[in-house]
Design an enzyme around this catalytic site. Sequence first.
Site, PDB file in Angstrom:
ATOM      1  N   ASN A  27      35.751  45.296  44.041  1.00  0.00           N
ATOM      2  CA  ASN A  27      36.683  45.896  44.990  1.00  0.00           C
ATOM      3  C   ASN A  27      35.864  46.769  45.938  1.00  0.00           C
ATOM      4  O   ASN A  27      35.555  47.920  45.622  1.00  0.00           O
ATOM      5  CB  ASN A  27      37.722  46.715  44.217  1.00  0.00           C
ATOM      6  CG  ASN A  27      38.742  47.356  45.138  1.00  0.00           C
ATOM      7  OD1 ASN A  27      38.641  47.261  46.372  1.00  0.00           O
ATOM      8  ND2 ASN A  27      39.720  48.028  44.557  1.00  0.00           N
ATOM      9  N   ARG A 101      38.794  41.680  45.400  1.00  0.00           N
ATOM     10  CA  ARG A 101      40.072  42.177  45.908  1.00  0.00           C
ATOM     11  C   ARG A 101      39.934  42.293  47.423  1.00  0.00           C
ATOM     12  O   ARG A 101      38.999  42.927  47.920  1.00  0.00           O
ATOM     13  CB  ARG A 101      40.371  43.550  45.317  1.00  0.00           C
ATOM     14  CG  ARG A 101      41.629  44.135  45.918  1.00  0.00           C
ATOM     15  CD  ARG A 101      41.629  45.626  45.869  1.00  0.00           C
ATOM     16  NE  ARG A 101      42.848  46.119  46.499  1.00  0.00           N
ATOM     17  CZ  ARG A 101      42.921  47.309  47.069  1.00  0.00           C
ATOM     18  NH1 ARG A 101      41.883  48.106  47.101  1.00  0.00           N
ATOM     19  NH2 ARG A 101      44.043  47.709  47.621  1.00  0.00           N
ATOM     20  N   HIS A 190      49.340  46.171  47.552  1.00  0.00           N
ATOM     21  CA  HIS A 190      49.354  46.421  46.098  1.00  0.00           C
ATOM     22  C   HIS A 190      49.913  45.209  45.347  1.00  0.00           C
ATOM     23  O   HIS A 190      50.479  45.346  44.256  1.00  0.00           O
ATOM     24  CB  HIS A 190      50.229  47.641  45.731  1.00  0.00           C
ATOM     25  CG  HIS A 190      49.653  48.964  46.114  1.00  0.00           C
ATOM     26  ND1 HIS A 190      50.445  50.023  46.533  1.00  0.00           N
ATOM     27  CD2 HIS A 190      48.390  49.421  46.138  1.00  0.00           C
ATOM     28  CE1 HIS A 190      49.687  51.068  46.788  1.00  0.00           C
ATOM     29  NE2 HIS A 190      48.417  50.728  46.559  1.00  0.00           N
ATOM     30  N   ARG A 250      48.836  59.857  53.117  1.00  0.00           N
ATOM     31  CA  ARG A 250      49.556  59.078  54.137  1.00  0.00           C
ATOM     32  C   ARG A 250      51.012  59.526  54.216  1.00  0.00           C
ATOM     33  O   ARG A 250      51.632  59.813  53.194  1.00  0.00           O
ATOM     34  CB  ARG A 250      49.499  57.583  53.787  1.00  0.00           C
ATOM     35  CG  ARG A 250      48.187  56.933  54.161  1.00  0.00           C
ATOM     36  CD  ARG A 250      48.103  55.507  53.654  1.00  0.00           C
ATOM     37  NE  ARG A 250      47.311  55.424  52.461  1.00  0.00           N
ATOM     38  CZ  ARG A 250      47.179  54.344  51.698  1.00  0.00           C
ATOM     39  NH1 ARG A 250      47.819  53.238  52.007  1.00  0.00           N
ATOM     40  NH2 ARG A 250      46.426  54.367  50.619  1.00  0.00           N
ATOM     41  N   GLU A 395      44.941  45.871  37.735  1.00  0.00           N
ATOM     42  CA  GLU A 395      44.627  45.043  38.907  1.00  0.00           C
ATOM     43  C   GLU A 395      43.363  44.211  38.666  1.00  0.00           C
ATOM     44  O   GLU A 395      43.309  43.040  39.041  1.00  0.00           O
ATOM     45  CB  GLU A 395      44.465  45.939  40.143  1.00  0.00           C
ATOM     46  CG  GLU A 395      45.808  46.509  40.589  1.00  0.00           C
ATOM     47  CD  GLU A 395      45.695  47.618  41.608  1.00  0.00           C
ATOM     48  OE1 GLU A 395      45.290  48.725  41.217  1.00  0.00           O
ATOM     49  OE2 GLU A 395      46.015  47.391  42.780  1.00  0.00           O
TER      50      GLU A 395
END
Length: 410
Positions: A27, A101, A190, A250, A395
């Site tokens: 990732n 990813r 996601h 965010r 993940e």
Amino acid sequence: MSASLTNTFDDKNSETSTLTNPTLVLNCGSSSIKYALISDDNATRITGLAENLGLDTARIKHTTLNGEKLEISIPGGNHKFALQKILELLEQYHFIAVGHRVVHGGREYSEAVRVDDHVLDEVKRLKVLAPLHNPAHALGIEAVQAIYPDIPQVVVFDTAFHQTMPPVAFRYPLPKNLYEEHKIRRYGFHGTSHAYVSERASDITDASGTHGWLTAHLGNGCSATAVYDGKSLDTSMGLTPLEGLMMGTRSGDVDPSLHIHLKRQLGMSLEDIDTMLNKESGLLGISGLSNDLRTVEQAAKEGHKDAQLAIEMFCYRVGKYLASLSCALPEFTGIVFTGGIGENSVSTRTRILEVMRHFGIKVDADKNANLVGGNEGSFHSSDSSLELWVIPTDEEGRIAQETREALHLV
Ligand code: AMP
């Protein structure tokens, strides 16, 4: 650039036999590389993180097969250098595939695909939609290609799981040509996490029939998804990962006219506004303290008013979003919490569910309190209208699985 080992490192006696046919999951982020070497049954792993890339403090934190932790400092090390070091550390385990990813797959990809020249070009081209992430992913793919040209690589897109969303959910109410000619639509992110936890919830629930879940991935980035019969029907993130829930730094949803207002009133540039919305807002912006919920929770306990408001807003916005996303589900089985906050913050889960007070949800407080630190389980009481689950996300495991499937290794 040179690498120095600050811990003693001897992996020679490791049980390599338990790490059968491993897949390397990478990732590559804007300043970090997370990696995991995962056996073909997903049970055994070596994990690590290269962080602060490009800075004097660049380092690799590596956990060996025996659980031994070591830190390798690579002052000034960039992505390429860090990847070389990571590949050196893992070489002895003879990985058979690499899964990356990738944040943005545009609208072309609804599943993981093997890397070829076209796929690599697409990952690079989609930089327009994910400027911080996709270039780093492309670097990772090219670095592996250069060192191991014969090892197959697969890209697993964060957006792919949401390609089942119907137009009513993925289109914006904007002029048609923006969608048809410029691919302006909602993509969602996601995806591997929402896919993993919803599938896992369906595996472990006693509920019969077709399942409809709302999955709340609450970490530094936050998103919620409506999943019915294993398919994403709507999600909170949109064209970019800024839309939707309030997050660590965010903002999530704001009035779309905010940009023009701030430009006219404060003379802010579009770049400044973008930075403000992505890096200075959310929990950090409201609390004025931190993007880390633990810090904000501690301050709130000590009476810090802005920290208290940050938590209240966070929970209110998650609850409000979950309530609205329930409209996407033909049937509503339950809610699944995951991510650092979803898996650990008992009070945040409770407050979110209090916001959804018209849904007939009943929380078992003792069960809720025990679901921390990676525990998996349900926490609804027997008279609750909906099931409530905490499922730690995986993940990396999901990416390894999708990589094996894309290469027909299973
Ligand atoms: P993630 O991005 O999934 O690693 O999640 C990071 C977020 O999880 C941060 O806001 C952390 O403060 C939060 N988090 C992790 N552990 C806890 C905990 N024990 N209690 C509250 N928040 C936590």
